[in-house]
Scaffold this motif. Structure first.
Motif, PDB file in Angstrom:
ATOM      1  N   PRO A 176     -54.393  18.752  27.297  1.00  0.00           N
ATOM      2  CA  PRO A 176     -55.465  17.776  27.043  1.00  0.00           C
ATOM      3  C   PRO A 176     -55.067  16.345  27.387  1.00  0.00           C
ATOM      4  O   PRO A 176     -55.939  15.485  27.528  1.00  0.00           O
ATOM      5  CB  PRO A 176     -55.714  17.911  25.534  1.00  0.00           C
ATOM      6  CG  PRO A 176     -55.206  19.274  25.187  1.00  0.00           C
ATOM      7  CD  PRO A 176     -54.017  19.501  26.082  1.00  0.00           C
ATOM      8  N   TRP A 188     -54.232  15.112  30.069  1.00  0.00           N
ATOM      9  CA  TRP A 188     -54.743  14.679  31.363  1.00  0.00           C
ATOM     10  C   TRP A 188     -56.244  14.411  31.362  1.00  0.00           C
ATOM     11  O   TRP A 188     -56.808  13.999  32.368  1.00  0.00           O
ATOM     12  CB  TRP A 188     -54.386  15.709  32.435  1.00  0.00           C
ATOM     13  CG  TRP A 188     -52.911  15.913  32.523  1.00  0.00           C
ATOM     14  CD1 TRP A 188     -52.218  17.049  32.265  1.00  0.00           C
ATOM     15  CD2 TRP A 188     -51.929  14.932  32.882  1.00  0.00           C
ATOM     16  NE1 TRP A 188     -50.869  16.859  32.434  1.00  0.00           N
ATOM     17  CE2 TRP A 188     -50.662  15.557  32.819  1.00  0.00           C
ATOM     18  CE3 TRP A 188     -52.001  13.588  33.260  1.00  0.00           C
ATOM     19  CZ2 TRP A 188     -49.478  14.881  33.103  1.00  0.00           C
ATOM     20  CZ3 TRP A 188     -50.820  12.919  33.539  1.00  0.00           C
ATOM     21  CH2 TRP A 188     -49.583  13.563  33.473  1.00  0.00           C
ATOM     22  N   ASP A 189     -56.907  14.648  30.241  1.00  0.00           N
ATOM     23  CA  ASP A 189     -58.318  14.304  30.087  1.00  0.00           C
ATOM     24  C   ASP A 189     -58.401  12.976  29.345  1.00  0.00           C
ATOM     25  O   ASP A 189     -58.023  12.894  28.170  1.00  0.00           O
ATOM     26  CB  ASP A 189     -59.043  15.401  29.297  1.00  0.00           C
ATOM     27  CG  ASP A 189     -60.546  15.175  29.228  1.00  0.00           C
ATOM     28  OD1 ASP A 189     -60.982  14.006  29.287  1.00  0.00           O
ATOM     29  OD2 ASP A 189     -61.282  16.174  29.091  1.00  0.00           O
ATOM     30  N   GLN A 200     -60.626  11.456  27.870  1.00  0.00           N
ATOM     31  CA  GLN A 200     -61.401  11.477  26.628  1.00  0.00           C
ATOM     32  C   GLN A 200     -60.659  12.173  25.492  1.00  0.00           C
ATOM     33  O   GLN A 200     -61.028  12.029  24.325  1.00  0.00           O
ATOM     34  CB  GLN A 200     -62.741  12.174  26.870  1.00  0.00           C
ATOM     35  CG  GLN A 200     -63.656  11.411  27.816  1.00  0.00           C
ATOM     36  CD  GLN A 200     -65.002  12.110  27.988  1.00  0.00           C
ATOM     37  OE1 GLN A 200     -65.104  13.333  27.928  1.00  0.00           O
ATOM     38  NE2 GLN A 200     -66.039  11.301  28.202  1.00  0.00           N
ATOM     39  N   ARG A 260     -57.001  12.260  25.430  1.00  0.00           N
ATOM     40  CA  ARG A 260     -55.608  11.804  25.386  1.00  0.00           C
ATOM     41  C   ARG A 260     -55.232  11.179  24.049  1.00  0.00           C
ATOM     42  O   ARG A 260     -54.132  11.395  23.531  1.00  0.00           O
ATOM     43  CB  ARG A 260     -55.357  10.824  26.523  1.00  0.00           C
ATOM     44  CG  ARG A 260     -53.921  10.322  26.622  1.00  0.00           C
ATOM     45  CD  ARG A 260     -53.748   9.536  27.899  1.00  0.00           C
ATOM     46  NE  ARG A 260     -54.047  10.349  29.084  1.00  0.00           N
ATOM     47  CZ  ARG A 260     -54.177   9.868  30.299  1.00  0.00           C
ATOM     48  NH1 ARG A 260     -54.050   8.559  30.508  1.00  0.00           N
ATOM     49  NH2 ARG A 260     -54.447  10.660  31.317  1.00  0.00           N
ATOM     50  N   PHE A 280     -61.436  22.036  23.024  1.00  0.00           N
ATOM     51  CA  PHE A 280     -60.920  22.167  24.390  1.00  0.00           C
ATOM     52  C   PHE A 280     -59.944  23.333  24.502  1.00  0.00           C
ATOM     53  O   PHE A 280     -60.059  24.188  25.403  1.00  0.00           O
ATOM     54  CB  PHE A 280     -60.227  20.856  24.788  1.00  0.00           C
ATOM     55  CG  PHE A 280     -59.504  20.919  26.105  1.00  0.00           C
ATOM     56  CD1 PHE A 280     -60.165  20.673  27.298  1.00  0.00           C
ATOM     57  CD2 PHE A 280     -58.144  21.208  26.150  1.00  0.00           C
ATOM     58  CE1 PHE A 280     -59.491  20.733  28.514  1.00  0.00           C
ATOM     59  CE2 PHE A 280     -57.456  21.267  27.359  1.00  0.00           C
ATOM     60  CZ  PHE A 280     -58.137  21.030  28.548  1.00  0.00           C
TER      61      PHE A 280
END
Length: 284
Positions: free
Chosen positions: A193, A195-196, A198, A200, A212
């Protein structure tokens, strides 16, 4: 009847651990000579010498070395008398212990032998080895605050009873593997997660990251494979009279994947084990 033996190097937190057990109803004795442990057991348990069946003692390097070498034999004698005995060994890395002594200006108990502080700490490690190798639980206090150490003792020692205490600990490999880990699972291969943008700034305890990861087949497969392994081997650890087992789950930073899986595993095993805890090293 339960006897807890607290040991470890000076500055690692033995006194704090003993104080916590005293607050929780243990009859506590500090710096007991090893050779007197059998006599204490006879008086405290056999003769009704205390008003509690919970006794804790601390043992340190001020014992005679030859008495410490007899510790395995003494422990065997306690087992033969069917005394429920647990050994808790506290330690920290040398740099941390040196810093603690520098801050408190305390004198190391072995420094009277003409040793430098660093040499005294190394000598202390050597003389306490007969106890350290037999410990049921090793607590490394290097990265623990006083509050965290109190929580560890309360949850893992004071309430362990006669069943195995199971701890799921998340961590980040970038900060090293926990020194107290019995089993380590590497989950860095799972979708991250981080790398997302929203996700991080969230953690594995928060719903966006939970949603997620729960939607990823690889994550569910990893969870199931860990459960399959633990379901097979936990009974064997228990049959071997293990009092404590630490299962460490590691990802890169210790913030998302390892946290999520540690929480999920703790929930799963809470319905099967009487004492299950979860700790997130990097979130503490």
């Amino acid at each position: 009847m339960k006897l807890v033996i607290i040991s470890g190097r000076s500055g690692a937190g033995k006194g704090t651990a003993l104080d916590i057990l005293e607050d929780l109803g243990f009859f506590c004795i500090d710096n007991l000579p090893v050779a007197l442990i059998p006599d204490l057991v006879s008086r405290a348990f056999s003769d009704g010498g205390t008003d509690t069946d919970l006794v804790a003692v601390s043992v340190d390097a001020r014992n005679f070395p030859e008495h410490l070498e007899q510790f395995p034999e003494i422990l065997t004698g306690l087992s033969d008398r069917q005394i429920d005995c647990e050994i808790i060994y506290l330690d920290a890395d040398d740099r941390t212990l040196l810093k603690r002594f520098s801050e408190t200006r305390r004198r190391h108990p072995l420094s009277r032998e003409g040793l430098s502080l660093a040499e005294a700490l190394e000598r202390e490690r050597e003389v306490l080895e007969p106890i350290a190798v037999l410990a049921d639980l090793n607590i490394n206090t290097t990265d623990l605050t006083l509050h965290q150490l109190r929580d560890v003792v309360r949850t893992r020692v004071a309430h362990s009873g006669h069943t195995m205490s199971l701890l799921f600990e998340s961590f980040g490999f970038k900060n090293g593997v926990p020194s107290d880990a019995d089993l380590v699972f590497d989950v860095r291969c799972l979708p991250n997660p981080h790398w997302d943008p929203q996700l991080r700034d969230h953690t594995g305890t928060e719903q966006p990251v939970i949603d997620f990861l729960a939607a990823k087949p690889q994550v569910n497969d990893m969870f199931q494979d860990i459960v399959t392994f633990l379901d097979k081997w936990l009974p064997h650890f228990q049959d071997n009279n293990r009092s404590y087992l630490t299962v460490a789950i590691g990802c890169t930073g210790g913030k998302h994947r390892s946290v999520y899986l540690s929480e999920r595993l703790a929930r799963y095993y809470s319905g099967q084990q009487s004492t299950v805890q979860v700790r997130h090293r990097e979130l503490s």
